[in-house]
Enzyme design. Sequence first.
Site, PDB file in Angstrom:
ATOM      1  N   ARG A  83       0.799  -1.222   0.000  1.00  0.00           N
ATOM      2  CA  ARG A  83       0.000   0.000   0.000  1.00  0.00           C
ATOM      3  C   ARG A  83       0.836   1.279   0.000  1.00  0.00           C
ATOM      4  NH1 ARG A  83      -3.012  -3.976   1.661  1.00  0.00           N
ATOM      5  NH2 ARG A  83      -1.051  -4.554   2.611  1.00  0.00           N
ATOM      6  N   THR A  84       1.810   1.358   0.886  1.00  0.00           N
ATOM      7  CA  THR A  84       2.517   2.630   1.019  1.00  0.00           C
ATOM      8  C   THR A  84       3.258   2.974  -0.268  1.00  0.00           C
ATOM      9  OG1 THR A  84       2.735   2.220   3.379  1.00  0.00           O
ATOM     10  CG2 THR A  84       4.169   3.922   2.445  1.00  0.00           C
ATOM     11  N   LYS A 113      26.220  -4.128  -1.041  1.00  0.00           N
ATOM     12  CA  LYS A 113      27.679  -3.978  -1.217  1.00  0.00           C
ATOM     13  C   LYS A 113      28.301  -3.240  -0.043  1.00  0.00           C
ATOM     14  CE  LYS A 113      27.152  -3.463  -6.209  1.00  0.00           C
ATOM     15  NZ  LYS A 113      27.304  -2.507  -7.312  1.00  0.00           N
ATOM     16  N   ARG A 134      11.338   3.690   3.269  1.00  0.00           N
ATOM     17  CA  ARG A 134      10.930   2.718   4.305  1.00  0.00           C
ATOM     18  C   ARG A 134      12.173   1.928   4.690  1.00  0.00           C
ATOM     19  NH1 ARG A 134       5.785  -1.173   4.458  1.00  0.00           N
ATOM     20  NH2 ARG A 134       4.913   0.844   5.039  1.00  0.00           N
TER      21      ARG A 134
HETATM   22  C1  NCD Z   1       1.679  -1.106   8.023  1.00  0.00           C
HETATM   23  C2  NCD Z   1       3.189  -0.943   8.173  1.00  0.00           C
HETATM   24  O1  NCD Z   1       3.942  -1.201   7.234  1.00  0.00           O
HETATM   25  O2  NCD Z   1       3.571  -0.530   9.260  1.00  0.00           O
HETATM   26  N1  NCD Z   1       1.281  -1.291   6.702  1.00  0.00           N
HETATM   27  C3  NCD Z   1       1.020  -0.186   5.936  1.00  0.00           C
HETATM   28  O3  NCD Z   1       1.884   0.611   5.668  1.00  0.00           O
HETATM   29  N2  NCD Z   1      -0.243   0.005   5.527  1.00  0.00           N
HETATM   30  C4  NCD Z   1       1.086  -2.097   8.957  1.00  0.00           C
HETATM   31  C5  NCD Z   1       1.661  -3.481   9.013  1.00  0.00           C
HETATM   32  O4  NCD Z   1       2.566  -3.845   8.279  1.00  0.00           O
HETATM   33  O5  NCD Z   1       1.140  -4.249   9.821  1.00  0.00           O
END
Ligand code: NCD
Length: 334
Positions: A83-84, A113, A134
Site C-alpha cells: 500500500r505505502t 555492497k 521505508r
Molecule cells: C503497516 C506498516 O507497514 O507498518 N502497513 C502499511 O503501511 N499500511 C502495517 C503493518 O505492516 O502491519
Amino acid sequence: MALLSKKVPASQHGYYSGMGMRSIFRRQSGIYLSSMQHVIESQQFDKVWIQQLFEHADRLHGMRSESLHGRILASLFYEPSTRTRLSFESAMIRLGGSVLTTENARDFSSAIKGETLEDSIRIVGQYADLIVLRHFEVGAAVCAAKVSPVPIINGGDGAGQHPTQALLDIYTMWRERGSLDNNHIVVLGDLKHGRTARSLCYLLGKFANNRITFVSPEELRMNDDIKEYLNKHGVSFNESTDLSSLMKKADVVYQTRIQKERFENEPDYLRLKGSFTIDRTLVDTMKKGSILMHPLPRVDEIHSSVDDSEHAVYFKQAGYGVTVRMALLETLLL
Ligand code: NCD
C-alpha cells in the site's frame, strides 16, 4: 466538515522546516503548507496543517492533473510494502509526475555492497525531487533527512513511526465519522511493535476530548513513550483486555497485525498471533455509525466474514491513502 471552528490566518501558523527530528525541526511563522520539508514523525503536524491538508485532499479526490509534471519521486524501500509504496507512486502518477522505485533496497541496492543509507540518500537525492523511504531501523528517516538534498518522507522506520499512514487513518475517521473530536478509540493488537498505532496516537492527541483504550496481549502493550506523551497532552487513555464489551461502546476500533517480523523467536509469535481477533459476531455488536479500521495487511485478526459489515472501512481507508498522499506531494513539491 471543519476540523476547527475558527480559521487561523496563515500569518499566525507555525511550521516545521529543516532536516530531521526535534532539534532539527525549527518552528517558525509564515506560509504553512509549502514550507514543510521532511515528513518524519506525527508530532510535527499541527491541527491547522492537518485541516489544510485534508481540505486539499478533498479537492484532489478522484482527480488527475499535470501539476507535478516533470517532477520525480523515488521510493526507496528496505522493507516490504504494498500500500505505502504503490499508493505514493499512484499519487505521483495521477499528478503527472514520474517515479523511480527500489522495492527491495536491502538486497537489490548498493546496500548489499556495504553502502550506507546516508550515501544512498545523497545519490538518490540527485536523481529525484523527493524520496519516500521505508527502512527496518528506527530513526532511519532522521538520518536520511540530515543528508538529503530533497524532502524525505518516512514511509515507516522499523517499529518507530509511519506518519503518512496516521494522516490517512485520521482522514478516514474524519470522512467516515465527520469529526476528529470526542471519539472513543480502541487501539488493538501489537501495540509494542506497530508503528502505525504509535503514529496514530500522536495525532489523536491533537484533537479534543478523545479517549483511547489500548487492547493487546500483556507482552505487546503500548510503550511508555506514547503513554507519557498522552499524559503530557492531557489525553485520557486506559488499557483493557475486555474486547467484547469495548466493541459495543467504541466509536472507532483500530485493529493491527501482530508484527511477525519484529519477534526474536517464532514460538512467541505463534503463541500471540491469535489474540484478540474480530469475527462477524463481534463486529455485529458495534454501535451504529462506529467504524472498524486496519492499516492492512491483515493476517487473521479480522475474519473475512467481517468485510461486508457496514462498520468495516479498512479497504476504503487504503484508498484514501492515494488522496492524502496526492495532497502531501503537492504540498511538498509545489
Ligand atoms: C503497516 C506498516 O507497514 O507498518 N502497513 C502499511 O503501511 N499500511 C502495517 C503493518 O505492516 O502491519
